[in-house]
Design a protein around this motif. Structure first.
Motif, PDB file in Angstrom:
ATOM      1  N   TYR A   1      -5.906  -6.777   6.165  1.00 53.65           N
ATOM      2  CA  TYR A   1      -4.526  -7.109   6.473  1.00 53.65           C
ATOM      3  C   TYR A   1      -4.252  -6.955   7.965  1.00 53.65           C
ATOM      4  O   TYR A   1      -4.668  -5.985   8.589  1.00 53.65           O
ATOM      5  CB  TYR A   1      -3.572  -6.273   5.617  1.00 53.65           C
ATOM      6  CG  TYR A   1      -3.603  -6.756   4.192  1.00 53.65           C
ATOM      7  CD1 TYR A   1      -4.567  -6.288   3.297  1.00 53.65           C
ATOM      8  CD2 TYR A   1      -2.718  -7.738   3.752  1.00 53.65           C
ATOM      9  CE1 TYR A   1      -4.638  -6.778   2.006  1.00 53.65           C
ATOM     10  CE2 TYR A   1      -2.782  -8.223   2.463  1.00 53.65           C
ATOM     11  CZ  TYR A   1      -3.749  -7.744   1.589  1.00 53.65           C
ATOM     12  OH  TYR A   1      -3.814  -8.240   0.314  1.00 53.65           O
TER      13      TYR A   1
ATOM     14  N   ARG B   1      -8.211  -4.577   0.191  1.00 48.62           N
ATOM     15  CA  ARG B   1      -8.743  -3.754   1.279  1.00 48.62           C
ATOM     16  C   ARG B   1      -7.791  -3.716   2.462  1.00 48.62           C
ATOM     17  O   ARG B   1      -7.360  -4.751   2.944  1.00 48.62           O
ATOM     18  CB  ARG B   1     -10.103  -4.293   1.721  1.00 48.62           C
ATOM     19  CG  ARG B   1     -11.125  -4.296   0.606  1.00 48.62           C
ATOM     20  CD  ARG B   1     -12.464  -4.785   1.080  1.00 48.62           C
ATOM     21  NE  ARG B   1     -12.406  -6.116   1.672  1.00 48.62           N
ATOM     22  CZ  ARG B   1     -13.478  -6.815   2.011  1.00 48.62           C
ATOM     23  NH1 ARG B   1     -14.675  -6.286   1.841  1.00 48.62           N
ATOM     24  NH2 ARG B   1     -13.353  -8.012   2.540  1.00 48.62           N
ATOM     25  N   GLN B   2      -7.512  -2.543   2.946  1.00 49.82           N
ATOM     26  CA  GLN B   2      -6.593  -2.379   4.070  1.00 49.82           C
ATOM     27  C   GLN B   2      -7.065  -3.160   5.297  1.00 49.82           C
ATOM     28  O   GLN B   2      -6.242  -3.754   6.000  1.00 49.82           O
ATOM     29  CB  GLN B   2      -6.469  -0.903   4.442  1.00 49.82           C
ATOM     30  CG  GLN B   2      -5.823  -0.042   3.383  1.00 49.82           C
ATOM     31  CD  GLN B   2      -5.612   1.370   3.863  1.00 49.82           C
ATOM     32  OE1 GLN B   2      -5.007   1.600   4.898  1.00 49.82           O
ATOM     33  NE2 GLN B   2      -6.111   2.330   3.094  1.00 49.82           N
ATOM     34  N   ARG B   3      -8.358  -3.154   5.533  1.00 46.18           N
ATOM     35  CA  ARG B   3      -8.872  -3.761   6.757  1.00 46.18           C
ATOM     36  C   ARG B   3      -8.713  -5.284   6.772  1.00 46.18           C
ATOM     37  O   ARG B   3      -8.852  -5.910   7.821  1.00 46.18           O
ATOM     38  CB  ARG B   3     -10.338  -3.402   6.950  1.00 46.18           C
ATOM     39  CG  ARG B   3     -11.283  -3.940   5.897  1.00 46.18           C
ATOM     40  CD  ARG B   3     -12.716  -3.604   6.276  1.00 46.18           C
ATOM     41  NE  ARG B   3     -13.688  -4.120   5.329  1.00 46.18           N
ATOM     42  CZ  ARG B   3     -14.143  -3.434   4.303  1.00 46.18           C
ATOM     43  NH1 ARG B   3     -13.701  -2.208   4.078  1.00 46.18           N
ATOM     44  NH2 ARG B   3     -15.040  -3.952   3.488  1.00 46.18           N
TER      45      ARG B   3
ATOM     46  N   TRP C   1       1.487  -4.936   9.542  1.00 44.89           N
ATOM     47  CA  TRP C   1       1.989  -3.856   8.685  1.00 44.89           C
ATOM     48  C   TRP C   1       3.428  -3.507   9.041  1.00 44.89           C
ATOM     49  O   TRP C   1       3.819  -3.590  10.204  1.00 44.89           O
ATOM     50  CB  TRP C   1       1.136  -2.604   8.865  1.00 44.89           C
ATOM     51  CG  TRP C   1      -0.258  -2.758   8.363  1.00 44.89           C
ATOM     52  CD1 TRP C   1      -1.296  -3.365   9.000  1.00 44.89           C
ATOM     53  CD2 TRP C   1      -0.759  -2.323   7.103  1.00 44.89           C
ATOM     54  NE1 TRP C   1      -2.424  -3.330   8.217  1.00 44.89           N
ATOM     55  CE2 TRP C   1      -2.119  -2.685   7.037  1.00 44.89           C
ATOM     56  CE3 TRP C   1      -0.202  -1.640   6.023  1.00 44.89           C
ATOM     57  CZ2 TRP C   1      -2.924  -2.404   5.932  1.00 44.89           C
ATOM     58  CZ3 TRP C   1      -0.997  -1.353   4.934  1.00 44.89           C
ATOM     59  CH2 TRP C   1      -2.339  -1.738   4.885  1.00 44.89           C
TER      60      TRP C   1
ATOM     61  N   ARG D   1      -4.203   6.361   2.611  1.00 43.90           N
ATOM     62  CA  ARG D   1      -3.405   5.225   2.154  1.00 43.90           C
ATOM     63  C   ARG D   1      -4.211   4.438   1.131  1.00 43.90           C
ATOM     64  O   ARG D   1      -5.419   4.223   1.314  1.00 43.90           O
ATOM     65  CB  ARG D   1      -3.016   4.346   3.339  1.00 43.90           C
ATOM     66  CG  ARG D   1      -2.016   3.273   3.007  1.00 43.90           C
ATOM     67  CD  ARG D   1      -1.258   2.792   4.240  1.00 43.90           C
ATOM     68  NE  ARG D   1      -2.123   2.317   5.304  1.00 43.90           N
ATOM     69  CZ  ARG D   1      -1.678   1.919   6.493  1.00 43.90           C
ATOM     70  NH1 ARG D   1      -0.375   1.947   6.750  1.00 43.90           N
ATOM     71  NH2 ARG D   1      -2.521   1.496   7.410  1.00 43.90           N
TER      72      ARG D   1
ATOM     73  N   GLN E   1       0.945   5.753   0.836  1.00 47.59           N
ATOM     74  CA  GLN E   1       0.251   6.944   1.306  1.00 47.59           C
ATOM     75  C   GLN E   1       1.043   8.174   0.902  1.00 47.59           C
ATOM     76  O   GLN E   1       2.177   8.370   1.356  1.00 47.59           O
ATOM     77  CB  GLN E   1       0.062   6.919   2.824  1.00 47.59           C
ATOM     78  CG  GLN E   1      -0.786   8.066   3.337  1.00 47.59           C
ATOM     79  CD  GLN E   1      -1.220   7.860   4.767  1.00 47.59           C
ATOM     80  OE1 GLN E   1      -0.630   7.077   5.517  1.00 47.59           O
ATOM     81  NE2 GLN E   1      -2.284   8.541   5.155  1.00 47.59           N
TER      82      GLN E   1
ATOM     83  N   PHE F   1       0.864  -1.175   0.000  1.00 49.58           N
ATOM     84  CA  PHE F   1       0.000   0.000   0.000  1.00 49.58           C
ATOM     85  C   PHE F   1       0.906   1.232   0.000  1.00 49.58           C
ATOM     86  O   PHE F   1       2.098   1.126   0.273  1.00 49.58           O
ATOM     87  CB  PHE F   1      -0.895   0.021   1.248  1.00 49.58           C
ATOM     88  CG  PHE F   1      -1.953  -1.038   1.246  1.00 49.58           C
ATOM     89  CD1 PHE F   1      -1.650  -2.357   1.600  1.00 49.58           C
ATOM     90  CD2 PHE F   1      -3.260  -0.738   0.911  1.00 49.58           C
ATOM     91  CE1 PHE F   1      -2.629  -3.340   1.600  1.00 49.58           C
ATOM     92  CE2 PHE F   1      -4.250  -1.710   0.916  1.00 49.58           C
ATOM     93  CZ  PHE F   1      -3.934  -3.016   1.259  1.00 49.58           C
TER      94      PHE F   1
ATOM     95  N   PHE G   1      -4.283   1.069  -1.881  1.00 51.95           N
ATOM     96  CA  PHE G   1      -3.758  -0.218  -2.338  1.00 51.95           C
ATOM     97  C   PHE G   1      -2.892  -0.017  -3.570  1.00 51.95           C
ATOM     98  O   PHE G   1      -3.217   0.794  -4.441  1.00 51.95           O
ATOM     99  CB  PHE G   1      -4.930  -1.141  -2.666  1.00 51.95           C
ATOM    100  CG  PHE G   1      -4.544  -2.371  -3.420  1.00 51.95           C
ATOM    101  CD1 PHE G   1      -4.723  -2.447  -4.791  1.00 51.95           C
ATOM    102  CD2 PHE G   1      -3.981  -3.440  -2.754  1.00 51.95           C
ATOM    103  CE1 PHE G   1      -4.349  -3.578  -5.491  1.00 51.95           C
ATOM    104  CE2 PHE G   1      -3.602  -4.577  -3.441  1.00 51.95           C
ATOM    105  CZ  PHE G   1      -3.793  -4.647  -4.807  1.00 51.95           C
TER     106      PHE G   1
END
Length: 123
Positions: free
Chosen positions: A110, A106-108, A113, A45, A39, A37, A47
């Protein structure tokens, strides 16, 4: 304890290339999906690319044909080869992994990090 460490960021001119690495430790990642990802300043941020345990991959439309994601399960390492870089690629790049093998954008989805590595592309 799971740890993800990114490296390879830096300053590059537009049109140049960089290769980011993500070293994972703390568990076996061979059956986990992994992703990059990024930002940019003042932006959310987003993908960039993801790779499944078996090597299937998906990309953000704007990086298709320029970026390539890959992984080495034996060494718990993932890479992002970035070519033909543009100023709009400037961002902090993060690697991430999830506990299951299916890739996601989708960030959620994962669970773990890294701290990020800065990529700056000058025009």
């Amino acid at each position: 304890q799971v740890q993800l460490v990114e490296s390879g960021g830096g300053l590059v001119q537009a049109g140049g290339s960089l290769r980011l690495s993500c070293a994972a430790s703390g568990r076996t990642f061979s059956s986990s999906a992994m992703a990059w990802f990024r930002q940019a300043p003042g932006k959310d941020r987003e993908f960039v690319a993801a790779v499944s345990w078996s090597g299937d991959s998906t990309y953000l439309d704007s990086v298709k044909g320029r970026f390539t994601i890959s992984r080495d399960n034996a060494n718990n390492t993932m890479w992002l080869q970035m070519s033909t870089l543009r100023p709009e690629d400037t961002a902090v790049y993060y690697c991430a992994t999830r506990l299951i093998r299916i890739l996601s954008t989708r960030q959620r989805d994962y669970d773990y990090w890294g701290q990020g590595t800065q990529v700056t592309v000058s025009s």
